[in-house]
Design an enzyme around this catalytic site. Sequence first.
Site, PDB file in Angstrom:
ATOM      1  N   LYS A   1      47.528  35.327  55.036  1.00  0.00           N
ATOM      2  CA  LYS A   1      47.684  33.933  54.633  1.00  0.00           C
ATOM      3  C   LYS A   1      47.536  33.818  53.122  1.00  0.00           C
ATOM      4  CE  LYS A   1      45.189  30.380  53.968  1.00  0.00           C
ATOM      5  NZ  LYS A   1      45.927  29.822  52.808  1.00  0.00           N
TER       6      LYS A   1
ATOM      7  N   CYS B   1      37.866  36.502  38.970  1.00  0.00           N
ATOM      8  CA  CYS B   1      36.552  36.546  39.614  1.00  0.00           C
ATOM      9  C   CYS B   1      35.564  37.390  38.817  1.00  0.00           C
ATOM     10  CB  CYS B   1      36.668  37.062  41.039  1.00  0.00           C
ATOM     11  SG  CYS B   1      37.654  38.553  41.151  1.00  0.00           S
TER      12      CYS B   1
ATOM     13  N   GLU C   1      30.195  29.313  38.904  1.00  0.00           N
ATOM     14  CA  GLU C   1      31.500  29.856  38.526  1.00  0.00           C
ATOM     15  C   GLU C   1      32.431  28.702  38.129  1.00  0.00           C
ATOM     16  OE1 GLU C   1      34.071  31.696  41.587  1.00  0.00           O
ATOM     17  OE2 GLU C   1      34.202  33.392  40.209  1.00  0.00           O
TER      18      GLU C   1
HETATM   19  P1  NAI Z   1      39.083  28.940  48.211  1.00  0.00           P
HETATM   20  O1  NAI Z   1      38.043  29.956  48.468  1.00  0.00           O
HETATM   21  O2  NAI Z   1      38.996  27.631  48.943  1.00  0.00           O
HETATM   22  O3  NAI Z   1      40.540  29.559  48.524  1.00  0.00           O
HETATM   23  C1  NAI Z   1      40.843  30.913  48.674  1.00  0.00           C
HETATM   24  C2  NAI Z   1      41.661  31.145  49.938  1.00  0.00           C
HETATM   25  O4  NAI Z   1      40.880  30.743  51.062  1.00  0.00           O
HETATM   26  C3  NAI Z   1      42.945  30.316  50.040  1.00  0.00           C
HETATM   27  O5  NAI Z   1      43.926  31.074  50.691  1.00  0.00           O
HETATM   28  C4  NAI Z   1      42.528  29.155  50.911  1.00  0.00           C
HETATM   29  O6  NAI Z   1      43.597  28.562  51.598  1.00  0.00           O
HETATM   30  C5  NAI Z   1      41.587  29.822  51.861  1.00  0.00           C
HETATM   31  N1  NAI Z   1      40.624  28.927  52.515  1.00  0.00           N
HETATM   32  C6  NAI Z   1      40.075  27.792  52.029  1.00  0.00           C
HETATM   33  N2  NAI Z   1      39.248  27.233  52.930  1.00  0.00           N
HETATM   34  C7  NAI Z   1      39.263  28.034  54.016  1.00  0.00           C
HETATM   35  C8  NAI Z   1      38.618  28.011  55.285  1.00  0.00           C
HETATM   36  N3  NAI Z   1      37.789  27.027  55.611  1.00  0.00           N
HETATM   37  N4  NAI Z   1      38.855  29.001  56.169  1.00  0.00           N
HETATM   38  C9  NAI Z   1      39.685  30.009  55.849  1.00  0.00           C
HETATM   39  N5  NAI Z   1      40.344  30.093  54.671  1.00  0.00           N
HETATM   40  C10 NAI Z   1      40.127  29.121  53.762  1.00  0.00           C
HETATM   41  O7  NAI Z   1      39.141  28.679  46.658  1.00  0.00           O
HETATM   42  P2  NAI Z   1      39.748  27.389  45.899  1.00  0.00           P
HETATM   43  O8  NAI Z   1      39.317  26.138  46.604  1.00  0.00           O
HETATM   44  O9  NAI Z   1      41.192  27.599  45.701  1.00  0.00           O
HETATM   45  O10 NAI Z   1      39.018  27.488  44.499  1.00  0.00           O
HETATM   46  C11 NAI Z   1      37.682  27.008  44.354  1.00  0.00           C
HETATM   47  C12 NAI Z   1      36.875  27.973  43.548  1.00  0.00           C
HETATM   48  O11 NAI Z   1      36.784  29.208  44.240  1.00  0.00           O
HETATM   49  C13 NAI Z   1      37.433  28.357  42.204  1.00  0.00           C
HETATM   50  O12 NAI Z   1      37.141  27.412  41.222  1.00  0.00           O
HETATM   51  C14 NAI Z   1      36.739  29.656  41.963  1.00  0.00           C
HETATM   52  O13 NAI Z   1      35.447  29.424  41.489  1.00  0.00           O
HETATM   53  C15 NAI Z   1      36.653  30.270  43.324  1.00  0.00           C
HETATM   54  N6  NAI Z   1      37.722  31.268  43.542  1.00  0.00           N
HETATM   55  C16 NAI Z   1      37.425  32.590  43.435  1.00  0.00           C
HETATM   56  C17 NAI Z   1      38.414  33.532  43.562  1.00  0.00           C
HETATM   57  C18 NAI Z   1      38.111  34.986  43.444  1.00  0.00           C
HETATM   58  O14 NAI Z   1      38.989  35.758  43.109  1.00  0.00           O
HETATM   59  N7  NAI Z   1      36.918  35.437  43.760  1.00  0.00           N
HETATM   60  C19 NAI Z   1      39.802  33.159  43.771  1.00  0.00           C
HETATM   61  C20 NAI Z   1      40.006  31.741  43.946  1.00  0.00           C
HETATM   62  C21 NAI Z   1      38.993  30.852  43.807  1.00  0.00           C
END
Ligand code: NAI
Length: 499
Positions: A182, A291, A393
């Site tokens: 996904k 990240c 973060e």
């Molecule tokens: P997120 O963690 O919500 O999204 C990442 C992935 O998880 C996306 O594919 C999203 O559709 C999916 N997702 C979201 N909620 C989910 C759920 N309940 N169950 C299963 N999958 C789910 O991150 P978001 O909201 O895009 O960004 C928020 C913050 O997260 C950012 O500001 C950053 O701090 C952090 N982040 C960290 C990343 C990393 O590489 N470690 C990458 C993206 C965001």
Amino acid sequence: MSSATTATTRKYQLFIDGQWVDSDSGKTFNTPNPATGETLAEIAEADKSDVDKAVSAARRAFEGKWSKLSARDRGRLLYKLSQLIEQHAAELAALETADNGKPIKESLYVDLPQVVENFEYFAGWATKIEGETIPVPGKMFNYTLREPVGVCGQIIPWNFPLLMAAWKLAPALAAGNTVVLKPAEQTPVGAMELAKLIQEAGFPEGVVNIVPGYGETAGAALAAHPGIDKIAFTGSTEVGKMIAKAAADNLTKVSLELGGKAPNIVFADSDLDQAVAGAMMGIFYNQGQVCCAGSRLFVEESVKDEFLGRLSDKAGKIAVGDPMNKATQMGPQVSEEQLNRIKGYVDIAREEGATVVAGGQPPQLDEAFQKGYFFTPTIFSEVNNSMRVAQEEIFGPVVSVISFKDEDDLIKQANDTIYGLSAGIWTRDITRAHRFAKEIKAGVVWINTYNMFNAASPFGGYKQSGYGREMGRHALELYTQVKSVWVDLSGRPIGWFGK
Ligand code: NAI
Ligand code: MG
């Protein structure tokens, strides 16, 4: 205007069981070009029933054609895919930039080559995944089989859309698993383009299924699905915890690559030119949406003023703007939500008593980009490690500068975070550098460099930055399980209960 803004809207369906299909609900969603706010593509929106179908297809493929293929043939398919990606690198890079906003210079010269490298590297592993023989006592023969885990759910973020797909798919497929992937709702285009190349390479249907959709629906359905054997996730620590909880109900195996708040440490004895460039690379690369970004910049008190002066000067000269322009060094943030989040942290920094010494607001850009989600490279000074801007973060081009006086105190502060993904140190003292590498609680340490990656080198977090290691041989641990087989060589009944 860039070519991306004039292109007509692209359309993609779901990729399930080797077919392009609409979602059961018939719903679609749009992904904007973050540089202009214009719609780049319209995508079929997967929900629970579509995820069910994808998981069933992946199961059939796992039990069927895929398991019958030799390791060599799996490797050849992966290699073929790497070559197809390389052939299409220019157009994939342009789409990646249009969907994510990262400068074309990065998509073309960093993301795409690393995508190719990962598929190539794991293509080589397919034929090298082996069991062992164990020297057990008595007339017994014991060996292990290293087998695939099965059907893997993989949920990826938007910051390196294609590269995150490659990190997940390549080892899973090399080890003989099948996948339901996904992509992030902000950036689904790269994964859909990859699906076309997966088809072209000749992977059997159902081996890779791609279900774009929202996290709360498609993502949550995948993570909680009883039909998957493993879930791999990269994204926020908050959602990582939700994934782990959902997986717990089925005891699905989990690997998580989550957030960070990496210390990047500059000692007075470092080569300051190198350290300034490294601090910039650490926080401003990919608009700061990394990240492992060096978002806590610890600078030794005696060089703080000079360092900060040089850093602010250079940050102010970063070319922010049209990401399709090869001279651009910083594009827009991926979404309005991320932009607002960053603006919110600038307010928080001021309220907490930090000083904004560079940036802190959106840039002035041409008409064509006024609806884009741009922000300027931003530096907070006078930060202490307990402030929110040093603990949370931010995930944008925003660095918190913290000064320090001695090494013991520094290590304590550097480790004083819930995260532990990465760390950097700039010094000419090799003893200190290696001492730091040992004492810091982080999965990756960079000494006099930053953001270095290779498909052969493991990446992953300590503490709340997650568990499991991606890339390198370690990634195979995530996608294989070990079976121990015992064989009697004596030909006699077991004597325990008498004859
Ligand atoms: P997120 O963690 O919500 O999204 C990442 C992935 O998880 C996306 O594919 C999203 O559709 C999916 N997702 C979201 N909620 C989910 C759920 N309940 N169950 C299963 N999958 C789910 O991150 P978001 O909201 O895009 O960004 C928020 C913050 O997260 C950012 O500001 C950053 O701090 C952090 N982040 C960290 C990343 C990393 O590489 N470690 C990458 C993206 C965001
Ligand atoms: Mg989210």
